[in-house]
Design a protein around this motif. Structure first.
Motif, short mmCIF file in Angstrom:
data_model
loop_
_atom_site.label_atom_id
_atom_site.label_comp_id
_atom_site.label_asym_id
_atom_site.label_seq_id
_atom_site.Cartn_x
_atom_site.Cartn_y
_atom_site.Cartn_z
N THR A 42 38.31 -3.31 -45.16
CA THR A 42 38.07 -4.34 -46.18
C THR A 42 38.45 -3.84 -47.55
O THR A 42 39.04 -4.56 -48.36
N LEU A 47 42.28 -3.92 -51.94
CA LEU A 47 41.57 -3.48 -53.15
C LEU A 47 41.91 -2.06 -53.54
O LEU A 47 42.28 -1.79 -54.69
N SER A 89 32.10 -0.72 -46.30
CA SER A 89 31.75 -2.13 -46.46
C SER A 89 30.40 -2.43 -45.80
O SER A 89 30.05 -3.59 -45.59
N TYR A 115 32.68 -7.92 -51.45
CA TYR A 115 33.71 -8.77 -50.84
C TYR A 115 33.05 -10.10 -50.50
O TYR A 115 31.93 -10.15 -50.01
N THR A 167 40.41 -9.07 -43.81
CA THR A 167 39.67 -10.31 -44.03
C THR A 167 39.46 -11.07 -42.73
O THR A 167 38.42 -11.70 -42.53
N GLY A 209 39.56 -16.25 -51.34
CA GLY A 209 38.83 -15.30 -52.16
C GLY A 209 37.97 -15.98 -53.19
O GLY A 209 38.25 -17.10 -53.64
N LEU A 244 30.25 -3.60 -51.24
CA LEU A 244 31.23 -2.52 -51.08
C LEU A 244 30.74 -1.27 -51.79
O LEU A 244 30.23 -1.34 -52.92
N TYR A 278 36.98 -10.49 -55.62
CA TYR A 278 35.74 -9.81 -55.26
C TYR A 278 34.70 -10.07 -56.35
O TYR A 278 35.04 -10.40 -57.49
#
Length: 282
Positions: A42, A47, A89, A115, A167, A209, A244, A278
């Protein structure tokens, strides 16, 4: 002659040895400058690369060694002294805590953000709120007609991220109790394409997102009566989020790793999280 010859060899050997020591010292220093990160897909899919690229703009000599095979992989690598940062995560589990205790290992935790995904439907769809159970039924294919979820008498068309993306797995865990996606789902490589597909399809539903502005022809639906936002995520009232974290070895943090983490927690680093959809840290 032999004495002089041996003297020259001895001097040459000393010079080579000295040079080798200098070289090895330099090599070790360079190796220590490399930040090794292992862990969560993730974080690693999109990211981490963005954070690293932004960090290297002001740290030209910084190098990174990254590999993302899951949170457990990262935490194990950290306890085994195979990385500087474990990207996670999910929090350290009970089993990992027990292993750490046996090894006299101490985790240091840094919460870097969260996330999250928003559910988007076509603007013509009267549905504005779904329960968590309804979302699970829709995306697993158990519910195949919108009338069973408060909508019109029409087939449900699912849109999601491609199976190789973090995702895809993240939403499966968060919203579907790890069940399989419905067989009629169409996959896309990014959120914007999902939103565009929903905008064209009155019967479509997908996820995007958090920070992505829904395009014309779509709308965000509440989940269990809660709208997705950084506030509802940090309050832990919105269901589709995952905190996260970065973990380090509390007893011997690498300077480069700490500097990178501090960048991630700084306003520029947090702005990257926000821009990518995020939720920034509380």
């Amino acid at each position: 002659m032999n004495s002089i010859f041996h003297c020259q060899i001895s001097r040459t050997a000393k010079i080579i040895t000295s040079a080798s020591v200098v070289f090895l010292g330099l090599f070790t220093a360079l190796a220590q400058d490399k930040v090794v990160i292992r862990g969560s897909n993730t974080i690693g899919e999109e990211l981490a690369p963005q954070l690293i690229t932004a960090y290297q703009k002001d740290h030209k000599d910084a190098t990174f060694d990254v590999e993302f095979k899951g949170t457990d992989y990262g935490l194990g690598a950290l306890m085994g002294n195979f990385c500087d940062i474990a990207a996670a995560s999910k929090p350290v589990g009970k089993e990992q805590e027990e292993i750490a205790q046996i090894r006299n290992f101490h985790f240091k935790e840094y919460v870097i953000g969260a996330y999250a995904v928003s559910l988007v439907v076509n603007a013509a769809n009267p549905v504005s709120n779904l329960t968590s159970n309804q979302v699970q039924a829709l995306f697993t294919g158990t519910t195949q007609n919108w009338k069973d979820a408060g909508g019109p008498d029409a087939p449900v068309h699912l849109f999601g991220r491609d199976p190789v993306s973090g995702t895809h797995l993240g939403f499966k865990e968060l919203a579907m109790a790890n069940q399989f996606y419905g067989t009629n789902i169409q996959y896309f490589t990014n959120y914007l394409d999902i939103a565009a597909a929903v905008a064209k399809d009155p019967n479509g539903i997908g996820y995007i997102g958090l920070a992505i502005t829904p395009p014309a022809g779509t709308k965000i639906v509440n989940i269990d009566g809660i709208a997705p936002s950084a506030t509802s995520i940090n309050a832990k009232t919105y269901p589709y989020f995952r905190t996260l974290r970065f973990y380090t070895d509390a007893d011997k943090e690498a300077a480069g790793a700490v500097d990178f983490i501090n960048f991630t927690l700084s306003p520029p680093g947090q702005a990257i999280l926000t821009q990518m959809g995020y939720a920034p840290k509380p």
